[in-house]
Write an enzyme that holds these catalytic residues in place. Structure first.
Site, PDB file in Angstrom:
ATOM      1  NE  ARG A 127      24.165 -15.402 -21.330  1.00 53.76           N
ATOM      2  CZ  ARG A 127      23.565 -15.631 -20.156  1.00 53.76           C
ATOM      3  NH1 ARG A 127      22.282 -15.383 -20.013  1.00 53.76           N
ATOM      4  NH2 ARG A 127      24.245 -16.107 -19.145  1.00 53.76           N
ATOM      5  CG  ASP A 318      26.590 -14.092 -11.096  1.00 54.07           C
ATOM      6  OD1 ASP A 318      26.672 -13.801 -12.300  1.00 54.07           O
ATOM      7  OD2 ASP A 318      26.312 -15.235 -10.688  1.00 54.07           O
TER       8      ASP A 318
END
Length: 432
Positions: A127, A318
Site C-alpha cells: 500500500r 468502501d
C-alpha cells in the site's frame, strides 16, 4: 492470504429481520488512538470486532498503553491514557492488514522522541505511504520506507505545524496530520481537494481538542491536552451496506438496523440507495459525542441504476464493491467513475470486481478508473476468489443471493478483517 476456509452461499427468496452492527471501524481506530494519548481512563463500548481495529489496540499496547477488554455483549475496551508521551516499542508495531492503523498512528509516533518501526502483512506492504511520509517529513519527522511502502521507520521528535494542501483526498491522511498537528509547535492547516469523512475532527473534539473547519480546510493548534471519555461506538455503516444491498435485491424485503452511524460525510450511501429505489426511513436520530446515530427501517422495491462519480466516489469508496455486486440486478446498471483509488486498496478492487462478476456470467466493462455494469442481467452460481480482500468476499456473498445456483467463496475467512460475524448475521436474515 491462504484460502483456509470457504463459504457456500445459496440463493435467497427474501431478506427480513433486524440487525445490530459492530462498532464503526473508522471511529473505533480513532477513539483507541486518542484514548492512548489522552489523560485519564476511557471506556469504549461496542468497539469494532474486526481484525483491523484489533491491530490498532495491539500497536498502542506496544507503545506502553494499558487497556483491557471487558467480557460481555457490549465489547467494551477500557484504556488507561498515558498523555502525549508514549513508550518506545521493543519491536516493530504490527499493523496487520490495516492501512488505517499504519497511516493514522504514524502521525502520533512522529511526535514521540523515539524511533518506531511499523510493519504489516503482505497486502499492507504493497500500500502507498508517500501520502503520509511527505507531510510528516515536512513537519520534522525522519521517515524511511521501502520505496514509499511499508515497513516504515519513523524517527520522531518535536514537530512543527505546517500548511498542507493534500494532493489526494484521504480521511486517513487528514487524520494522521491532525494527530501530528496536536503534538506539534504552532498551527497545522490542512486543505483537502474534496471534503472527506470527518471522524478525525469529531473524535478530537470529543476528547476535548479544538479543531476549526472552514470549507475544505481544517486547522488544529498544537499543545492541546486531551481527556479520556466514555463513549458507545455507533454501528458501522460500511458493514451495514452489505445488508442494505441484500434488502435492495428483494422487493418487499424488510430490515431494521439499530444504532447506526449517520454521519453526513458517510451517509451518501443511503442517498444513493434511495435514488435507486430502496425505501429507507430514519427514526430515533440523536447526536452522541458529535456523531449522528439513528435507526433505519428499510423496505425493498424495484431498483433503478446509478452513476457514481467525483465527490460521490470518494464518499462511497468502501461501498462501491457491494454496489457493483448488485448492479447487474438493477434496471439500468451502475457506472463508477473517478475510482482509481480502488486499485490500491487491500486488492485491486476494480479488477477483483470485474473478475468475479464475469465468473458469475455478468457483462462488465472494466476501465482504468472505474466500471460500467449493465442492468437487467441474471447471474449464475460460481466459484469466486476474493483475493484476500474482506470487502470483495462480503460483496459477492450479497451478489450470490439472487444468482441461479450455489456460489462458493474461497478464502472467505478474510471477511474477519472487518466483520468476523458477517456470514452468521447474513444467514439469520435470509428467507429461502
Amino acid at each position: 492470504m491462504q484460502s483456509e476456509s470457504q463459504t457456500i452461499v445459496r440463493p435467497a427468496r427474501n431478506v427480513r429481520g433486524s440487525v445490530s452492527l459492530p462498532g464503526d471501524k473508522s471511529i473505533s481506530h480513532r477513539y483507541a488512538m486518542l484514548a492512548a494519548i489522552a489523560e485519564g481512563p476511557s471506556r469504549l463500548e461496542n468497539y469494532s470486532t474486526g481484525a483491523d481495529c484489533a491491530s490498532t489496540l495491539g500497536c498502542v499496547r506496544s507503545l506502553g498503553v494499558k487497556w483491557e477488554r471487558r467480557d460481555g455483549a457490549d465489547n467494551v475496551i477500557e484504556v488507561s491514557g498515558r498523555g502525549e508521551s508514549l513508550s518506545a516499542p521493543s519491536r516493530p508495531l504490527d499493523c496487520g492488514n490495516s492501512g488505517s492503523t499504519i497511516r493514522m498512528l504514524s502521525g502520533i509516533v512522529a511526535g514521540q522522541s523515539f524511533v518506531t518501526e511499523m510493519a504489516g502483512d503482505e497486502s499492507l506492504s504493497r500500500r502507498p505511504m508517500e501520502r503520509v511520509i511527505t507531510p510528516l517529513t515536512a513537519m520534522g519527522a525522519k521517515i524511511t520506507s521501502q520505496n514509499g511502502r511499508p515497513p516504515l521507520r519513523i524517527d520522531g521528535g518535536q514537530l512543527k505545524g505546517i500548511d498542507y494542501r493534500m494532493p489526494v483526498a484521504s480521511a486517513q491522511v487528514k487524520t494522521s496530520l491532525l494527530f501530528a498537528g496536536l503534538l506539534a509547535d504552532g498551527e497545522t492547516r490542512i486543505e483537502e481537494p474534496l471534503r472527506t469523512r470527518d471522524h478525525g475532527e469529531v473524535a478530537l473534539r470529543a476528547f476535548g481538542a479544538k479543531v476549526e473547519h472552514k470549507g475544505n480546510e481544517v486547522v488544529i493548534r498544537g499543545g492541546q491536552r486531551l481527556r479520556g471519555i466514555e463513549a458507545r461506538v455507533p454501528g458501522d455503516l460500511s458493514s451495514a451496506a452489505f445488508f442494505l444491498c441484500a434488502a435492495a435485491l428483494f422487493p418487499g424485503s424488510q430490515l431494521t438496523v439499530a444504532n447506526l452511524l449517520m454521519n453526513p460525510t458517510r451517509a451518501r450511501l443511503l442517498d444513493i440507495l434511495v435514488q435507486m429505489g430502496l425505501r429507507i426511513s430514519v427514526t430515533q436520530l440523536e447526536e452522541i459525542h458529535g456523531e449522528l446515530v439513528g435507526t433505519l427501517q428499510v423496505e425493498g422495491a424495484k431498483l433503478r441504476g446509478a452513476t457514481i462519480s467525483g465527490g460521490d466516489t470518494a464518499a462511497l469508496i468502501d461501498e462501491i464493491p457491494v454496489l457493483a455486486g448488485i448492479a447487474p440486478y438493477t434496471a439500468d446498471g451502475i457506472e463508477v467513475r473517478d475510482a482509481k483509488e480502488l486499485r490500491v486498496k487491500e486488492s485491486d478492487r476494480i479488477s477483483a470486481i470485474a473478475t468475479n462478476l464475469r465468473a458469475k456470467g455478468a457483462e462488465v466493462e472494466e476501465r482504468e478508473d472505474g466500471l460500467k455494469i449493465p442492468g437487467g442481467q441474471s447471474l449464475q452460481g460460481a466459484e469466486l476468489e476474493p483475493f484476500g480482500d474482506h470487502r470483495i468476499a462480503m460483496a459477492f456473498s450479497i451478489a450470490a443471493l439472487r444468482a441461479r445456483g450455489e456460489t462458493l467463496i474461497r478464502g472467505s475467512e478474510c471477511a474477519a478483517i472487518s466483520y468476523p460475524e458477517f456470514f452468521s448475521t447474513l444467514e439469520g436474515l435470509i428467507e429461502r
